[in-house]
Design a protein around this motif. Structure first.
Motif, PDB file in Angstrom:
ATOM      1  N   LYS A 248       0.862  -1.203   0.000  1.00 50.40           N
ATOM      2  CA  LYS A 248       0.000   0.000   0.000  1.00 50.40           C
ATOM      3  C   LYS A 248       0.891   1.244   0.000  1.00 50.40           C
ATOM      4  CE  LYS A 248      -4.020  -2.000   0.641  1.00 50.40           C
ATOM      5  NZ  LYS A 248      -5.327  -1.764   0.169  1.00 50.40           N
ATOM      6  N   PRO A 249       0.326   2.421  -0.232  1.00 52.15           N
ATOM      7  CA  PRO A 249       1.161   3.626  -0.277  1.00 52.15           C
ATOM      8  C   PRO A 249       1.865   3.939   1.045  1.00 52.15           C
ATOM      9  CG  PRO A 249      -1.028   4.066  -1.172  1.00 52.15           C
ATOM     10  CD  PRO A 249      -1.080   2.695  -0.574  1.00 52.15           C
ATOM     11  N   VAL A 250       3.070   4.483   0.896  1.00 46.05           N
ATOM     12  CA  VAL A 250       3.791   5.039   2.042  1.00 46.05           C
ATOM     13  C   VAL A 250       3.519   6.543   2.023  1.00 46.05           C
ATOM     14  CG1 VAL A 250       6.064   5.485   3.029  1.00 46.05           C
ATOM     15  CG2 VAL A 250       5.586   3.267   1.934  1.00 46.05           C
ATOM     16  N   VAL A 251       2.911   7.010   3.095  1.00 45.62           N
ATOM     17  CA  VAL A 251       2.514   8.421   3.178  1.00 45.62           C
ATOM     18  C   VAL A 251       3.469   9.121   4.147  1.00 45.62           C
ATOM     19  CG1 VAL A 251       0.579   9.991   3.673  1.00 45.62           C
ATOM     20  CG2 VAL A 251       0.126   7.661   2.860  1.00 45.62           C
ATOM     21  N   LEU A 270      -2.458  10.579   9.388  1.00 37.78           N
ATOM     22  CA  LEU A 270      -1.729   9.415   9.896  1.00 37.78           C
ATOM     23  C   LEU A 270      -2.707   8.296  10.272  1.00 37.78           C
ATOM     24  CD1 LEU A 270       1.112   9.582  12.552  1.00 37.78           C
ATOM     25  CD2 LEU A 270      -0.638   7.856  12.679  1.00 37.78           C
ATOM     26  N   GLU A 271      -3.721   8.668  11.040  1.00 33.71           N
ATOM     27  CA  GLU A 271      -4.671   7.651  11.519  1.00 33.71           C
ATOM     28  C   GLU A 271      -5.405   7.005  10.333  1.00 33.71           C
ATOM     29  OE1 GLU A 271      -5.523   7.282  15.134  1.00 33.71           O
ATOM     30  OE2 GLU A 271      -5.153   9.285  15.983  1.00 33.71           O
ATOM     31  N   LYS A 272      -5.777   7.834   9.351  1.00 35.28           N
ATOM     32  CA  LYS A 272      -6.500   7.308   8.190  1.00 35.28           C
ATOM     33  C   LYS A 272      -5.602   6.370   7.366  1.00 35.28           C
ATOM     34  CE  LYS A 272     -10.217   7.127   5.756  1.00 35.28           C
ATOM     35  NZ  LYS A 272     -11.444   6.606   6.398  1.00 35.28           N
ATOM     36  N   THR A 273      -4.338   6.778   7.215  1.00 33.24           N
ATOM     37  CA  THR A 273      -3.399   5.957   6.446  1.00 33.24           C
ATOM     38  C   THR A 273      -3.294   4.559   7.063  1.00 33.24           C
ATOM     39  OG1 THR A 273      -2.138   7.875   5.757  1.00 33.24           O
ATOM     40  CG2 THR A 273      -0.970   5.774   5.732  1.00 33.24           C
ATOM     41  N   VAL A 274      -3.164   4.534   8.380  1.00 37.54           N
ATOM     42  CA  VAL A 274      -3.044   3.241   9.065  1.00 37.54           C
ATOM     43  C   VAL A 274      -4.327   2.429   8.865  1.00 37.54           C
ATOM     44  CG1 VAL A 274      -2.743   2.131  11.327  1.00 37.54           C
ATOM     45  CG2 VAL A 274      -1.371   4.137  10.717  1.00 37.54           C
ATOM     46  N   GLY A 278      -1.954   1.537   4.916  1.00 35.72           N
ATOM     47  CA  GLY A 278      -0.696   2.126   4.439  1.00 35.72           C
ATOM     48  C   GLY A 278       0.295   2.343   5.576  1.00 35.72           C
ATOM     49  N   SER A 279       1.462   2.896   5.206  1.00 32.97           N
ATOM     50  CA  SER A 279       2.477   3.236   6.227  1.00 32.97           C
ATOM     51  C   SER A 279       2.606   4.743   6.292  1.00 32.97           C
ATOM     52  CB  SER A 279       3.834   2.656   5.845  1.00 32.97           C
ATOM     53  OG  SER A 279       3.696   1.284   5.626  1.00 32.97           O
ATOM     54  N   PHE A 280       3.005   5.253   7.449  1.00 32.19           N
ATOM     55  CA  PHE A 280       3.123   6.704   7.615  1.00 32.19           C
ATOM     56  C   PHE A 280       4.458   7.065   8.245  1.00 32.19           C
ATOM     57  CE2 PHE A 280       2.373  11.028   8.832  1.00 32.19           C
ATOM     58  CZ  PHE A 280       1.380  11.495   7.967  1.00 32.19           C
ATOM     59  N   ILE A 281       5.118   8.056   7.649  1.00 35.65           N
ATOM     60  CA  ILE A 281       6.402   8.539   8.192  1.00 35.65           C
ATOM     61  C   ILE A 281       6.245  10.022   8.502  1.00 35.65           C
ATOM     62  CG2 ILE A 281       8.861   8.842   7.751  1.00 35.65           C
ATOM     63  CD1 ILE A 281       8.696   6.669   5.644  1.00 35.65           C
ATOM     64  N   LEU A 282       6.508  10.388   9.746  1.00 34.15           N
ATOM     65  CA  LEU A 282       6.420  11.797  10.133  1.00 34.15           C
ATOM     66  C   LEU A 282       7.787  12.307  10.567  1.00 34.15           C
ATOM     67  CD1 LEU A 282       4.872  14.414  10.951  1.00 34.15           C
ATOM     68  CD2 LEU A 282       4.576  13.389  13.203  1.00 34.15           C
ATOM     69  N   GLN A 321      15.785  11.223   2.512  1.00 28.93           N
ATOM     70  CA  GLN A 321      15.450   9.801   2.394  1.00 28.93           C
ATOM     71  C   GLN A 321      13.939   9.580   2.413  1.00 28.93           C
ATOM     72  OE1 GLN A 321      17.895   8.253   5.538  1.00 28.93           O
ATOM     73  NE2 GLN A 321      19.745   8.419   4.296  1.00 28.93           N
ATOM     74  N   ILE A 322      13.253  10.405   3.193  1.00 26.45           N
ATOM     75  CA  ILE A 322      11.785  10.250   3.247  1.00 26.45           C
ATOM     76  C   ILE A 322      11.134  10.728   1.947  1.00 26.45           C
ATOM     77  CG2 ILE A 322       9.683  10.865   4.519  1.00 26.45           C
ATOM     78  CD1 ILE A 322      11.445  11.130   7.043  1.00 26.45           C
ATOM     79  N   TYR A 323      11.649  11.835   1.382  1.00 26.78           N
ATOM     80  CA  TYR A 323      11.103  12.262   0.080  1.00 26.78           C
ATOM     81  C   TYR A 323      11.232  11.116  -0.927  1.00 26.78           C
ATOM     82  CZ  TYR A 323      10.821  17.196   1.530  1.00 26.78           C
ATOM     83  OH  TYR A 323      10.489  18.372   2.169  1.00 26.78           O
ATOM     84  N   ALA A 324      12.359  10.401  -0.858  1.00 26.47           N
ATOM     85  CA  ALA A 324      12.586   9.308  -1.812  1.00 26.47           C
ATOM     86  C   ALA A 324      11.706   8.100  -1.493  1.00 26.47           C
ATOM     87  CB  ALA A 324      14.059   8.905  -1.787  1.00 26.47           C
ATOM     88  N   ALA A 325      11.494   7.843  -0.210  1.00 30.28           N
ATOM     89  CA  ALA A 325      10.793   6.613   0.193  1.00 30.28           C
ATOM     90  C   ALA A 325       9.271   6.720   0.066  1.00 30.28           C
ATOM     91  CB  ALA A 325      11.146   6.272   1.642  1.00 30.28           C
ATOM     92  N   ALA A 326       8.749   7.944   0.098  1.00 28.74           N
ATOM     93  CA  ALA A 326       7.288   8.074   0.175  1.00 28.74           C
ATOM     94  C   ALA A 326       6.621   7.970  -1.201  1.00 28.74           C
ATOM     95  CB  ALA A 326       6.941   9.419   0.813  1.00 28.74           C
TER      96      ALA A 326
END
Ligand code: ADP
Ligand code: GLC
Length: 433
Positions: A248-251, A270-274, A278-282, A321-326
Protein backbone atom coordinates in the motif's frame (compact mmCIF):
# COMPACT_ATOMS: atom_id res chain seq x y z
CA UNK A 1 23.92 43.40 -11.75
CA UNK A 2 25.24 43.45 -8.21
CA UNK A 3 22.57 42.01 -5.93
CA UNK A 4 22.88 41.75 -2.17
CA UNK A 5 20.60 39.43 -0.18
CA UNK A 6 20.11 39.99 3.54
CA UNK A 7 18.52 37.12 5.42
CA UNK A 8 18.34 35.14 8.64
CA UNK A 9 18.67 31.69 7.03
CA UNK A 10 20.76 29.94 4.39
CA UNK A 11 20.49 26.29 3.41
CA UNK A 12 21.82 23.91 4.54
CA UNK A 13 24.00 25.46 7.26
CA UNK A 14 21.51 27.83 8.86
CA UNK A 15 18.13 26.35 8.12
CA UNK A 16 14.84 26.27 9.98
CA UNK A 17 12.48 26.15 7.00
CA UNK A 18 11.99 27.08 3.37
CA UNK A 19 13.43 30.59 3.71
CA UNK A 20 16.88 28.98 3.89
CA UNK A 21 16.33 27.00 0.67
CA UNK A 22 15.03 30.01 -1.22
CA UNK A 23 17.87 32.37 -0.29
CA UNK A 24 20.47 29.76 -1.21
CA UNK A 25 18.90 28.58 -4.45
CA UNK A 26 17.83 31.98 -5.83
CA UNK A 27 21.29 33.41 -5.07
CA UNK A 28 22.91 30.44 -6.80
CA UNK A 29 20.64 30.63 -9.84
CA UNK A 30 21.25 34.36 -10.37
CA UNK A 31 24.96 33.87 -9.86
CA UNK A 32 24.97 31.15 -12.53
CA UNK A 33 23.16 33.58 -14.83
CA UNK A 34 26.19 35.86 -14.56
CA UNK A 35 25.19 38.30 -11.82
CA UNK A 36 27.35 39.31 -8.90
CA UNK A 37 25.64 38.01 -5.78
CA UNK A 38 26.43 38.51 -2.12
CA UNK A 39 24.45 37.00 0.75
CA UNK A 40 24.79 38.65 4.15
CA UNK A 41 23.86 36.72 7.28
CA UNK A 42 24.47 37.32 10.97
CA UNK A 43 27.73 35.66 12.01
CA UNK A 44 26.13 32.73 13.83
CA UNK A 45 28.82 30.90 15.80
CA UNK A 46 27.89 27.56 14.20
CA UNK A 47 28.64 29.08 10.75
CA UNK A 48 32.02 30.42 11.76
CA UNK A 49 33.29 26.96 12.63
CA UNK A 50 33.98 25.75 9.08
CA UNK A 51 34.48 27.23 5.62
CA UNK A 52 31.26 27.37 3.65
CA UNK A 53 31.50 26.65 -0.07
CA UNK A 54 29.02 28.57 -2.18
CA UNK A 55 28.63 29.84 -5.72
CA UNK A 56 28.21 33.40 -4.45
CA UNK A 57 29.93 35.63 -1.94
CA UNK A 58 28.84 34.94 1.63
CA UNK A 59 29.43 37.59 4.29
CA UNK A 60 28.93 36.76 7.95
CA UNK A 61 28.40 40.02 9.74
CA UNK A 62 29.37 40.24 13.40
CA UNK A 63 26.94 42.33 15.41
CA UNK A 64 28.79 44.30 18.12
CA UNK A 65 26.31 43.49 20.91
CA UNK A 66 27.14 39.76 20.50
CA UNK A 67 23.43 38.88 20.56
CA UNK A 68 24.03 36.30 17.80
CA UNK A 69 26.58 34.38 19.85
CA UNK A 70 23.99 31.70 20.59
CA UNK A 71 23.19 28.14 19.54
CA UNK A 72 20.02 28.73 17.53
CA UNK A 73 18.84 31.15 14.87
CA UNK A 74 15.61 32.12 16.61
CA UNK A 75 13.54 31.27 19.63
CA UNK A 76 14.80 33.94 22.05
CA UNK A 77 12.67 36.59 23.76
CA UNK A 78 14.82 39.35 22.22
CA UNK A 79 14.67 38.06 18.61
CA UNK A 80 13.04 41.24 17.33
CA UNK A 81 15.68 43.48 18.92
CA UNK A 82 18.50 41.21 17.71
CA UNK A 83 17.41 41.25 14.09
CA UNK A 84 16.51 44.95 14.13
CA UNK A 85 20.04 45.74 15.38
CA UNK A 86 21.51 43.39 12.81
CA UNK A 87 19.61 45.30 10.11
CA UNK A 88 20.91 48.67 11.31
CA UNK A 89 24.42 47.29 11.51
CA UNK A 90 24.14 45.80 8.01
CA UNK A 91 22.90 49.16 6.69
CA UNK A 92 25.98 50.89 8.16
CA UNK A 93 28.20 48.25 6.59
CA UNK A 94 26.50 48.63 3.19
CA UNK A 95 26.68 52.42 3.08
CA UNK A 96 30.22 52.26 1.78
CA UNK A 97 29.48 49.53 -0.79
CA UNK A 98 28.11 49.80 -4.27
CA UNK A 99 25.14 47.70 -5.28
CA UNK A 100 22.23 47.69 -7.69
CA UNK A 101 19.63 45.99 -5.51
CA UNK A 102 19.17 44.97 -1.89
CA UNK A 103 17.01 41.87 -1.64
CA UNK A 104 15.53 41.68 1.87
CA UNK A 105 13.75 38.62 3.25
CA UNK A 106 10.95 38.64 5.83
CA UNK A 107 10.72 40.77 8.97
CA UNK A 108 14.25 39.88 10.05
CA UNK A 109 15.88 42.21 7.53
CA UNK A 110 12.88 44.35 6.49
CA UNK A 111 14.15 47.33 8.48
CA UNK A 112 16.98 47.87 6.00
CA UNK A 113 14.40 49.39 3.67
CA UNK A 114 14.16 52.33 6.07
CA UNK A 115 17.88 53.10 5.73
CA UNK A 116 18.90 52.37 2.14
CA UNK A 117 17.45 52.83 -1.34
CA UNK A 118 16.65 50.21 -4.04
CA UNK A 119 15.35 47.47 -1.79
CA UNK A 120 13.10 44.60 -2.77
CA UNK A 121 11.42 42.93 0.19
CA UNK A 122 10.17 39.36 -0.15
CA UNK A 123 7.44 38.30 2.26
CA UNK A 124 7.89 34.57 2.88
CA UNK A 125 5.45 34.39 5.72
CA UNK A 126 3.23 37.23 6.87
CA UNK A 127 2.27 35.61 10.13
CA UNK A 128 5.67 36.56 11.55
CA UNK A 129 5.77 40.37 11.66
CA UNK A 130 8.51 41.30 14.12
CA UNK A 131 6.19 43.31 16.36
CA UNK A 132 8.18 45.92 18.28
CA UNK A 133 7.99 48.90 20.54
CA UNK A 134 8.41 52.30 18.82
CA UNK A 135 11.29 52.97 21.21
CA UNK A 136 13.28 50.33 19.31
CA UNK A 137 12.80 52.31 16.10
CA UNK A 138 13.90 55.51 17.90
CA UNK A 139 16.93 53.76 19.31
CA UNK A 140 17.90 52.64 15.81
CA UNK A 141 17.45 56.12 14.27
CA UNK A 142 14.42 55.24 12.18
CA UNK A 143 12.28 58.32 11.53
CA UNK A 144 8.76 57.18 12.44
CA UNK A 145 6.03 57.70 9.86
CA UNK A 146 2.24 57.54 10.37
CA UNK A 147 1.94 54.41 8.26
CA UNK A 148 4.31 52.49 10.56
CA UNK A 149 1.53 52.13 13.11
CA UNK A 150 -1.19 49.53 12.62
CA UNK A 151 -3.45 47.23 14.58
CA UNK A 152 -0.48 45.15 15.68
CA UNK A 153 1.24 48.33 16.89
CA UNK A 154 4.62 48.72 15.22
CA UNK A 155 6.29 45.92 13.33
CA UNK A 156 9.49 45.58 11.36
CA UNK A 157 7.58 43.93 8.50
CA UNK A 158 5.18 46.88 8.25
CA UNK A 159 8.11 49.31 8.09
CA UNK A 160 9.58 47.18 5.29
CA UNK A 161 6.28 47.09 3.40
CA UNK A 162 6.03 50.89 3.54
CA UNK A 163 9.67 51.71 2.82
CA UNK A 164 10.83 49.07 0.32
CA UNK A 165 10.92 50.06 -3.33
CA UNK A 166 9.38 46.77 -4.43
CA UNK A 167 7.56 43.96 -2.66
CA UNK A 168 7.21 40.33 -3.61
CA UNK A 169 5.71 37.29 -2.04
CA UNK A 170 6.26 33.67 -2.90
CA UNK A 171 3.20 32.75 -4.99
CA UNK A 172 0.51 34.52 -6.98
CA UNK A 173 -2.33 33.15 -4.90
CA UNK A 174 -0.71 34.21 -1.61
CA UNK A 175 -0.13 37.69 -3.10
CA UNK A 176 -3.91 37.95 -3.50
CA UNK A 177 -4.78 36.23 -0.24
CA UNK A 178 -2.77 38.64 1.91
CA UNK A 179 -4.81 41.59 0.69
CA UNK A 180 -7.61 40.23 2.87
CA UNK A 181 -7.53 40.16 6.67
CA UNK A 182 -8.04 36.36 6.78
CA UNK A 183 -4.49 35.86 5.44
CA UNK A 184 -3.02 39.35 5.69
CA UNK A 185 -4.14 39.97 9.26
CA UNK A 186 -3.51 43.54 10.40
CA UNK A 187 -1.17 44.10 7.45
CA UNK A 188 -3.79 43.62 4.73
CA UNK A 189 -4.64 47.35 4.64
CA UNK A 190 -1.09 48.59 4.27
CA UNK A 191 -0.51 45.90 1.64
CA UNK A 192 -3.53 47.07 -0.29
CA UNK A 193 -2.22 50.63 -0.23
CA UNK A 194 1.11 49.38 -1.61
CA UNK A 195 -0.38 46.79 -3.92
CA UNK A 196 1.11 48.47 -7.00
CA UNK A 197 4.60 47.43 -5.92
CA UNK A 198 3.63 43.83 -4.98
CA UNK A 199 4.30 40.80 -7.24
CA UNK A 200 3.66 37.11 -6.51
CA UNK A 201 6.56 34.94 -7.72
CA UNK A 202 6.46 31.22 -7.05
CA UNK A 203 9.59 29.65 -5.52
CA UNK A 204 11.79 27.14 -7.30
CA UNK A 205 14.26 24.51 -6.15
CA UNK A 206 17.98 24.03 -6.44
CA UNK A 207 17.63 21.23 -8.98
CA UNK A 208 21.09 19.79 -8.35
CA UNK A 209 20.73 19.71 -4.57
CA UNK A 210 17.28 18.12 -4.81
CA UNK A 211 17.91 15.42 -7.39
CA UNK A 212 17.01 11.77 -6.75
CA UNK A 213 19.42 10.67 -9.49
CA UNK A 214 22.51 12.06 -7.74
CA UNK A 215 21.49 12.96 -4.17
CA UNK A 216 24.48 12.00 -1.96
CA UNK A 217 22.10 11.57 0.98
CA UNK A 218 20.49 8.57 -0.80
CA UNK A 219 22.03 5.15 -1.15
CA UNK A 220 19.85 4.20 -4.11
CA UNK A 221 19.23 6.59 -6.96
CA UNK A 222 16.46 6.87 -9.51
CA UNK A 223 14.93 9.33 -11.93
CA UNK A 224 11.88 9.96 -14.08
CA UNK A 225 13.19 7.61 -16.76
CA UNK A 226 13.49 4.66 -14.37
CA UNK A 227 10.89 5.39 -11.69
CA UNK A 228 10.71 1.66 -10.81
CA UNK A 229 14.05 2.16 -9.06
CA UNK A 230 12.20 4.36 -6.56
CA UNK A 231 10.71 1.16 -5.16
CA UNK A 232 14.18 -0.19 -4.46
CA UNK A 233 15.13 3.05 -2.71
CA UNK A 234 11.85 2.83 -0.80
CA UNK A 235 12.28 -0.70 0.46
CA UNK A 236 15.83 -0.01 1.70
CA UNK A 237 14.78 3.13 3.53
CA UNK A 238 11.72 1.43 5.07
CA UNK A 239 13.98 -1.32 6.34
CA UNK A 240 16.40 1.23 7.79
CA UNK A 241 13.53 2.92 9.61
CA UNK A 242 12.27 -0.40 10.96
CA UNK A 243 9.12 -0.43 8.84
CA UNK A 244 7.75 -3.53 7.17
CA UNK A 245 7.57 -3.79 3.37
CA UNK A 246 4.15 -2.81 2.09
CA UNK A 247 1.98 -3.11 -0.99
CA UNK A 248 0.00 0.00 0.00
CA UNK A 249 1.16 3.63 -0.28
CA UNK A 250 3.79 5.04 2.04
CA UNK A 251 2.51 8.42 3.18
CA UNK A 252 4.80 11.07 4.71
CA UNK A 253 4.80 14.53 6.24
CA UNK A 254 8.00 16.60 6.54
CA UNK A 255 7.22 19.80 8.33
CA UNK A 256 7.57 22.27 11.13
CA UNK A 257 4.77 21.27 13.48
CA UNK A 258 3.26 24.71 13.89
CA UNK A 259 -0.30 25.98 13.64
CA UNK A 260 0.19 27.03 9.99
CA UNK A 261 0.82 23.40 9.00
CA UNK A 262 -2.44 22.13 10.60
CA UNK A 263 -0.95 19.52 12.97
CA UNK A 264 -4.46 18.13 13.65
CA UNK A 265 -4.88 17.33 9.94
CA UNK A 266 -1.45 15.67 9.83
CA UNK A 267 -2.50 13.50 12.76
CA UNK A 268 -5.80 12.76 11.00
CA UNK A 269 -3.92 11.74 7.85
CA UNK A 270 -1.73 9.41 9.90
CA UNK A 271 -4.67 7.65 11.52
CA UNK A 272 -6.50 7.31 8.19
CA UNK A 273 -3.40 5.96 6.45
CA UNK A 274 -3.04 3.24 9.07
CA UNK A 275 -6.76 2.42 8.81
CA UNK A 276 -6.37 2.04 5.03
CA UNK A 277 -3.42 -0.31 5.50
CA UNK A 278 -0.70 2.13 4.44
CA UNK A 279 2.48 3.24 6.23
CA UNK A 280 3.12 6.70 7.61
CA UNK A 281 6.40 8.54 8.19
CA UNK A 282 6.42 11.80 10.13
CA UNK A 283 9.44 14.08 10.34
CA UNK A 284 8.29 17.05 12.37
CA UNK A 285 10.24 19.87 14.01
CA UNK A 286 9.94 23.07 16.01
CA UNK A 287 6.63 22.87 17.73
CA UNK A 288 5.32 24.50 20.86
CA UNK A 289 5.22 22.34 24.01
CA UNK A 290 1.50 21.61 23.61
CA UNK A 291 1.81 20.38 20.00
CA UNK A 292 4.93 18.45 20.90
CA UNK A 293 3.11 16.73 23.77
CA UNK A 294 0.23 15.88 21.41
CA UNK A 295 2.56 14.21 18.92
CA UNK A 296 4.54 12.44 21.64
CA UNK A 297 1.24 10.96 22.81
CA UNK A 298 0.42 9.87 19.26
CA UNK A 299 3.89 8.39 18.91
CA UNK A 300 3.30 6.36 22.06
CA UNK A 301 0.07 5.03 20.58
CA UNK A 302 1.98 3.59 17.60
CA UNK A 303 5.06 2.47 19.51
CA UNK A 304 6.29 -0.83 18.12
CA UNK A 305 4.11 -0.48 15.01
CA UNK A 306 5.81 -1.67 11.84
CA UNK A 307 3.85 0.78 9.72
CA UNK A 308 4.40 4.10 11.52
CA UNK A 309 7.70 5.97 11.95
CA UNK A 310 8.06 9.16 13.95
CA UNK A 311 10.94 11.55 14.29
CA UNK A 312 10.18 14.76 16.13
CA UNK A 313 13.43 16.45 15.11
CA UNK A 314 14.95 18.50 12.33
CA UNK A 315 17.04 16.15 10.20
CA UNK A 316 18.15 17.23 6.73
CA UNK A 317 19.50 13.85 5.62
CA UNK A 318 16.49 11.94 6.85
CA UNK A 319 14.24 14.39 5.00
CA UNK A 320 15.92 13.50 1.69
CA UNK A 321 15.45 9.80 2.39
CA UNK A 322 11.78 10.25 3.25
CA UNK A 323 11.10 12.26 0.08
CA UNK A 324 12.59 9.31 -1.81
CA UNK A 325 10.79 6.61 0.19
CA UNK A 326 7.29 8.07 0.18
CA UNK A 327 4.54 7.58 -2.40
CA UNK A 328 2.44 10.45 -1.06
CA UNK A 329 3.36 13.59 0.88
CA UNK A 330 0.60 15.33 2.82
CA UNK A 331 0.66 19.13 3.14
CA UNK A 332 -2.69 20.18 4.66
CA UNK A 333 -1.59 23.74 5.63
CA UNK A 334 -4.14 26.30 6.77
CA UNK A 335 -2.14 28.85 4.80
CA UNK A 336 1.01 28.32 2.77
CA UNK A 337 2.80 31.27 1.16
CA UNK A 338 4.52 28.91 -1.28
CA UNK A 339 5.60 25.62 0.27
CA UNK A 340 8.67 23.77 -0.90
CA UNK A 341 7.91 20.28 0.38
CA UNK A 342 5.31 19.65 -2.33
CA UNK A 343 7.87 20.78 -4.95
CA UNK A 344 10.58 18.52 -3.56
CA UNK A 345 8.06 15.67 -3.40
CA UNK A 346 7.28 16.03 -7.12
CA UNK A 347 10.99 16.14 -7.94
CA UNK A 348 11.30 12.79 -6.08
CA UNK A 349 8.30 11.22 -7.84
CA UNK A 350 6.19 11.46 -4.70
CA UNK A 351 2.63 12.70 -5.22
CA UNK A 352 1.69 15.68 -3.06
CA UNK A 353 -1.70 15.69 -1.34
CA UNK A 354 -2.29 19.32 -0.44
CA UNK A 355 -4.87 21.82 0.72
CA UNK A 356 -5.89 24.39 -1.85
CA UNK A 357 -4.22 27.53 -0.52
CA UNK A 358 -1.34 29.87 -1.45
CA UNK A 359 1.51 28.26 -3.34
CA UNK A 360 0.06 24.78 -2.85
CA UNK A 361 -2.88 25.83 -5.04
CA UNK A 362 -0.50 27.29 -7.64
CA UNK A 363 1.76 24.26 -7.97
CA UNK A 364 -0.42 21.18 -7.50
CA UNK A 365 -3.39 20.35 -9.73
CA UNK A 366 -5.82 17.69 -8.59
CA UNK A 367 -5.68 14.57 -10.74
CA UNK A 368 -2.74 15.92 -12.76
CA UNK A 369 0.36 15.98 -10.57
CA UNK A 370 -1.15 15.27 -7.16
CA UNK A 371 -4.26 15.53 -5.01
CA UNK A 372 -5.93 18.71 -3.79
CA UNK A 373 -8.64 19.20 -1.17
CA UNK A 374 -10.19 22.45 -0.12
CA UNK A 375 -11.86 22.38 3.27
CA UNK A 376 -9.40 22.29 6.22
CA UNK A 377 -11.36 19.49 7.87
CA UNK A 378 -10.68 15.92 8.93
CA UNK A 379 -13.52 14.75 6.66
CA UNK A 380 -12.00 16.43 3.61
CA UNK A 381 -8.46 15.10 4.11
CA UNK A 382 -9.82 11.62 4.87
CA UNK A 383 -11.86 11.65 1.65
CA UNK A 384 -8.84 12.75 -0.41
CA UNK A 385 -6.66 10.05 1.11
CA UNK A 386 -9.29 7.44 0.33
CA UNK A 387 -9.35 8.70 -3.25
CA UNK A 388 -5.56 8.46 -3.46
CA UNK A 389 -5.57 4.92 -2.04
CA UNK A 390 -8.19 3.95 -4.65
CA UNK A 391 -6.05 5.33 -7.45
CA UNK A 392 -3.12 3.28 -6.10
CA UNK A 393 -5.08 0.17 -7.05
CA UNK A 394 -4.75 1.29 -10.70
CA UNK A 395 -0.97 1.35 -11.15
CA UNK A 396 -1.09 2.71 -14.69
CA UNK A 397 -3.11 5.71 -13.58
CA UNK A 398 -0.85 6.27 -10.56
CA UNK A 399 2.20 6.12 -12.82
CA UNK A 400 0.65 8.68 -15.13
CA UNK A 401 0.27 11.15 -12.26
CA UNK A 402 3.74 10.30 -11.07
CA UNK A 403 5.29 11.03 -14.45
CA UNK A 404 3.36 14.30 -14.60
CA UNK A 405 4.68 15.19 -11.15
CA UNK A 406 8.23 14.39 -12.29
CA UNK A 407 7.63 16.58 -15.35
CA UNK A 408 6.34 19.57 -13.38
CA UNK A 409 8.80 22.45 -13.66
CA UNK A 410 9.87 23.09 -10.08
CA UNK A 411 13.10 24.87 -11.05
CA UNK A 412 13.96 28.57 -10.75
CA UNK A 413 14.09 28.96 -14.51
CA UNK A 414 11.01 31.14 -14.95
CA UNK A 415 10.80 32.74 -11.52
CA UNK A 416 14.46 33.85 -11.49
CA UNK A 417 13.78 35.77 -14.72
CA UNK A 418 10.88 37.57 -13.04
CA UNK A 419 13.11 38.53 -10.10
CA UNK A 420 15.79 39.69 -12.52
CA UNK A 421 13.34 41.92 -14.36
CA UNK A 422 12.32 43.51 -11.04
CA UNK A 423 16.00 43.93 -10.08
CA UNK A 424 16.54 45.60 -13.44
CA UNK A 425 13.78 48.09 -12.73
CA UNK A 426 15.42 49.02 -9.43
CA UNK A 427 18.90 49.20 -10.93
CA UNK A 428 17.59 51.65 -13.51
CA UNK A 429 16.32 53.96 -10.78
CA UNK A 430 19.95 54.17 -9.59
CA UNK A 431 21.08 55.20 -13.09
CA UNK A 432 18.51 57.93 -13.25
CA UNK A 433 19.66 59.57 -9.97
P1 ADP B 1 8.24 26.42 5.85
O1 ADP B 1 9.31 27.33 5.35
O2 ADP B 1 6.97 27.14 6.18
O3 ADP B 1 8.68 25.56 6.97
P2 ADP B 1 8.47 25.09 3.24
O4 ADP B 1 7.67 23.98 2.68
O5 ADP B 1 8.65 26.29 2.41
O6 ADP B 1 7.82 25.42 4.65
O7 ADP B 1 9.95 24.59 3.53
C1 ADP B 1 10.28 23.64 4.46
C2 ADP B 1 11.74 23.23 4.26
O8 ADP B 1 12.22 22.72 5.49
C3 ADP B 1 11.89 22.09 3.26
O9 ADP B 1 13.21 22.13 2.73
C4 ADP B 1 11.70 20.86 4.14
O10 ADP B 1 12.30 19.70 3.58
C5 ADP B 1 12.42 21.31 5.39
N1 ADP B 1 11.93 20.71 6.64
C6 ADP B 1 10.77 20.96 7.30
N2 ADP B 1 10.69 20.25 8.43
C7 ADP B 1 11.82 19.51 8.48
C8 ADP B 1 12.34 18.56 9.43
N3 ADP B 1 11.67 18.26 10.53
N4 ADP B 1 13.55 18.01 9.17
C9 ADP B 1 14.23 18.34 8.04
N5 ADP B 1 13.80 19.21 7.12
C10 ADP B 1 12.61 19.80 7.34
C1 GLC C 1 7.89 30.44 4.48
C2 GLC C 1 6.57 29.83 4.10
C3 GLC C 1 6.64 28.82 3.00
C4 GLC C 1 7.60 29.23 1.91
C5 GLC C 1 8.95 29.56 2.52
C6 GLC C 1 9.96 30.01 1.46
O1 GLC C 1 8.50 29.88 5.57
O2 GLC C 1 5.89 29.30 5.21
O3 GLC C 1 5.36 28.60 2.45
O4 GLC C 1 7.75 28.20 0.95
O5 GLC C 1 8.82 30.60 3.43
O6 GLC C 1 9.49 31.09 0.70
Amino acid sequence: MRIIHLAAELSPYAKVGGLADVVQSLAKECSELGHEIEVILPAYPFLKKFPIPSSFKLTLLDVPDRSFERDKIYGYPDDVQRFARFSKHAADYLRTKSYDVLHLHDWHTALLAAYLPRSLLTIHNLSYMGVCDPSLLHELDVAIEDEFRGEEGYSLLRVGIVKSSLLTTVSKTYANEILHPQYGYSLSDVLKRHQNKLTGIVNGLDMSYWNPATDPMLEHHYDAVYPEEKQIAQSHILEKLGLQPTTKPVVAAITRLVWQKAPYLIAAALEKTVELGGSFILLGSASDPETEAFFLELQKKYEGSASVFFSLTFDEQLSHQIYAAADLLVVPSLFEPCGLTQLIAMRYGTLPLVRKTGGLADTVTDGINGFVFEDPSVTAIHAKLEEAFKLWEHPEEWKKLQSQAFATDVSWKRSAQIYLSLYQRLAQTADSV
